[in-house]
Structure formats: structure tokens, C-alpha cells
Design a protein around this motif. Structure first.
Motif, mmCIF file in Angstrom:
data_model
loop_
_atom_site.group_PDB
_atom_site.id
_atom_site.type_symbol
_atom_site.label_atom_id
_atom_site.label_comp_id
_atom_site.label_asym_id
_atom_site.label_seq_id
_atom_site.Cartn_x
_atom_site.Cartn_y
_atom_site.Cartn_z
ATOM 1 N N CYS A 159 0.836 -1.214 0.000
ATOM 2 C CA CYS A 159 0.000 0.000 0.000
ATOM 3 C C CYS A 159 0.865 1.256 0.000
ATOM 4 O O CYS A 159 0.643 2.186 -0.790
ATOM 5 C CB CYS A 159 -0.913 0.004 1.227
ATOM 6 N N HIS A 160 1.841 1.296 0.882
ATOM 7 C CA HIS A 160 2.668 2.491 1.025
ATOM 8 C C HIS A 160 3.505 2.744 -0.224
ATOM 9 O O HIS A 160 3.729 3.898 -0.608
ATOM 10 C CB HIS A 160 3.557 2.358 2.264
ATOM 11 N N HIS A 201 -6.278 -2.020 4.550
ATOM 12 C CA HIS A 201 -5.486 -1.235 3.603
ATOM 13 C C HIS A 201 -5.437 0.211 4.090
ATOM 14 O O HIS A 201 -6.365 0.690 4.749
ATOM 15 C CB HIS A 201 -6.066 -1.302 2.198
ATOM 16 N N ASP A 202 -4.367 0.908 3.770
ATOM 17 C CA ASP A 202 -4.244 2.331 4.085
ATOM 18 C C ASP A 202 -4.748 3.170 2.908
ATOM 19 O O ASP A 202 -5.051 2.636 1.838
ATOM 20 C CB ASP A 202 -2.801 2.693 4.454
ATOM 21 N N ALA A 203 -4.843 4.470 3.123
ATOM 22 C CA ALA A 203 -5.467 5.368 2.151
ATOM 23 C C ALA A 203 -4.467 6.300 1.506
ATOM 24 O O ALA A 203 -3.429 6.620 2.085
ATOM 25 C CB ALA A 203 -6.569 6.178 2.835
ATOM 26 N N LYS A 204 -4.815 6.778 0.308
ATOM 27 C CA LYS A 204 -3.999 7.807 -0.340
ATOM 28 C C LYS A 204 -4.214 9.141 0.354
ATOM 29 O O LYS A 204 -5.283 9.413 0.882
ATOM 30 C CB LYS A 204 -4.399 7.931 -1.809
ATOM 31 N N GLN A 226 -0.403 4.876 -0.735
ATOM 32 C CA GLN A 226 -1.465 4.742 0.260
ATOM 33 C C GLN A 226 -0.813 4.633 1.638
ATOM 34 O O GLN A 226 -0.545 3.546 2.132
ATOM 35 C CB GLN A 226 -2.328 3.512 -0.029
ATOM 36 N N TYR A 231 -10.608 3.590 -0.758
ATOM 37 C CA TYR A 231 -9.447 4.430 -0.419
ATOM 38 C C TYR A 231 -8.268 4.389 -1.385
ATOM 39 O O TYR A 231 -7.296 5.091 -1.177
ATOM 40 C CB TYR A 231 -8.895 4.084 0.981
ATOM 41 N N GLY A 232 -8.296 3.582 -2.420
ATOM 42 C CA GLY A 232 -7.151 3.551 -3.324
ATOM 43 C C GLY A 232 -7.109 2.285 -4.154
ATOM 44 O O GLY A 232 -8.024 1.447 -4.123
ATOM 45 N N GLU A 233 -6.030 2.112 -4.893
ATOM 46 C CA GLU A 233 -5.874 0.965 -5.782
ATOM 47 C C GLU A 233 -5.822 -0.353 -5.014
ATOM 48 O O GLU A 233 -6.390 -1.361 -5.433
ATOM 49 C CB GLU A 233 -4.596 1.134 -6.608
ATOM 50 N N HIS A 234 -5.119 -0.371 -3.888
ATOM 51 C CA HIS A 234 -4.936 -1.607 -3.117
ATOM 52 C C HIS A 234 -6.000 -1.686 -2.025
ATOM 53 O O HIS A 234 -6.034 -0.854 -1.109
ATOM 54 C CB HIS A 234 -3.535 -1.651 -2.530
ATOM 55 N N THR A 289 -6.113 3.895 8.170
ATOM 56 C CA THR A 289 -7.564 3.887 7.987
ATOM 57 C C THR A 289 -8.382 3.401 9.177
ATOM 58 O O THR A 289 -9.611 3.560 9.153
ATOM 59 C CB THR A 289 -7.928 3.024 6.770
#
Length: 249
Positions: A129-130, A246-249, A134, A157-160, A138
Motif C-alpha cells: 500500500c505504502h 489497507h491504508d489510504a492515499k 497509500q 481508499y485507493g488501488e490496493h 484507515t
């Protein structure tokens, strides 16, 4: 006072959380996720842990942003995204739950013909993610009052995107609030949508599909689209912890 609240929430030995996650009936949970798109994880947190996490809400030092739902058409109520470093309890829950859900996530993607596969550890997934930008955490804390609700939505929140997430009820129904049920809807091709309501108690969690999942049909598997939300709170106050992997952009 704020530092005391943080210390209470963080002082949870990791072995306790990991052991509690391991004691869940995962065979039943996986069967429910496959069959219904969601699964209850009973007694994931203790009442003291629930109160400690909910008590963090007024202290902005723990959070990176605050969202008022009504300003964005998301519903009524508000929530805050935690900042890194996460409180220890949440930081330990995230990888422990991920390790139990990674297998079903990979199987779902294979069944739906999606090429993405997820690594065995949450740390490795976060690196992915990073690397794609991202980097914003989250996990979030939601707060509802009488009349508040959360519209049906998806946390992407993003692609991943990890295809399963977890919500933990921190308040006790009928004592702290009434109404405010967790709702999941499934949009099935050429069919009417199906709704699922999960009756949680304090400390119970629900694991559920973020976006879509495979369903067995007469001609093989097909993909259904899911959204989740919270029905209108009729009285009181309700806090929920959202654990997104997953984390966010």
C-alpha cells in the motif's frame, strides 16, 4: 487526562489480543463469510477495552482527521481516523485479524478471476500500500447520537484494497443506545438486493466484505457487490471501531 486515556487504551498485552483472536471459531466465521458475506466475531473486546477506546474520541492527538458525515452526504454523525502510531490494542488487532482473513481473501479473488493475491503478513501488505502512495492509516472511531445514521457505502481508499474489514461495537445496545443496527446489502445481478442485519453486543465484531464477493450459482460462481451502513439511532450514543486493513492515499 488525555495522556491517561491513551495509556489505558494502549496497555493491552499483545499476547492477550492474539490469543483472543485465535479462540474465535474461524471455521464458522469463514463459512458465514462465504455464505452471507459477513460473520460475527463474538466477544472480541472486553467491556473495559471498549470503554477505553471510546474514551479516546475527544482527544484529537490520537487522530489525523475528523469527518462530519452530513457535510459530505454520508449520513449523520461523525468519525475520526487514527494517526500512526496506532494505539497498541488496535495495532495488535490489525495483523492478528489479517492473518486469519488473508486465506479467504485470496480464495475469493481466485474464484472471481481477480489476479491480485495478498501476502501472508499484514506488514508486507502495508508495504505494498505504502509503495503505491497509500500511506494514511484507515482504522477509525465512529460516534453517533440520536437521529444519526451511516449511509450504505464501501471503504475503498485507493488501488490496493483488502476485501474484508471488521467493525467492533464499543457501546451496549439498549443500555447506551437504541436503534443503530449494522446493515449489509448485496446487489445481485438481475435480482433484487438482499439485506443482512447483524445484531451486535458490546465487544462483538462483524467481519464483512468491503466491495464484492463470489456467490455460487447454477452456472458457476458470480460476483455480487456489497455495501454497509448503520440504521438510524433512536436514542443514546453509539461508538464503533472500524478496522480496515489497507491504508489510504
Amino acid at each position: 487526562m488525555a495522556s491517561t486515556k491513551r495509556a489505558v487504551a494502549q496497555h493491552v498485552p499483545s499476547s492477550h489480543i492474539a490469543a483472543r483472536v485465535d479462540r474465535i471459531d474461524w471455521a464458522q466465521a469463514i463459512s458465514d463469510l462465504d455464505g452471507q458475506g459477513c460473520a460475527m466475531l463474538k466477544g472480541l473486546l472486553s467491556p473495559d477495552e471498549c470503554r477505553a477506546i471510546a474514551a479516546l474520541y475527544p482527544d484529537d492527538a490520537h487522530f489525523r482527521s475528523r469527518i462530519v458525515m452530513g457535510r459530505h452526504g454520508f449520513g449523520r454523525g461523525e468519525y475520526k481516523y487514527f494517526s500512526y502510531p496506532l494505539p497498541d490494542l488496535i495495532a495488535e488487532l490489525r495483523p492478528a485479524l489479517y492473518a486469519r482473513l488473508e486465506g479467504i481473501a485470496n480464495r475469493w479473488n481466485e474464484t472471481m478471476g481477480i489476479g491480485v493475491r495478498y501476502p501472508a503478513s499484514h506488514e508486507a501488505f502495508l508495504k505494498r500500500c505504502h509503495g503505491a502512495g497509500q500511506t494514511r492509516p484507515t482504522p477509525l472511531l465512529l460516534q453517533y447520537e440520536a437521529g444519526d445514521y451511516n449511509c450504505l457505502h464501501q471503504d475503498l481508499y485507493g488501488e490496493h484494497v483488502f476485501p474484508i474489514q471488521v467493525a467492533i461495537l464499543l457501546s451496549e445496545p439498549e443500555r447506551d443506545f437504541t436503534g443503530g443496527e449494522f446493515v449489509l446489502t448485496e446487489q445481485r445481478p438481475r435480482m433484487q438486493s438482499r439485506a443482512e442485519v447483524v445484531a451486535l453486543r458490546q465487544g462483538d465484531a462483524v467481519a464483512f466484505a468491503v466491495h464484492h464477493r463470489p456467490v455460487q450459482g447454477t452456472r458457476g460462481f458470480y460476483r455480487v457487490n456489497l455495501r454497509h451502513g448503520v440504521s438510524r439511532l433512536r436514542s443514546g450514543h453509539r461508538h464503533t471501531l472500524g478496522v480496515i486493513f489497507h491504508d489510504a492515499k
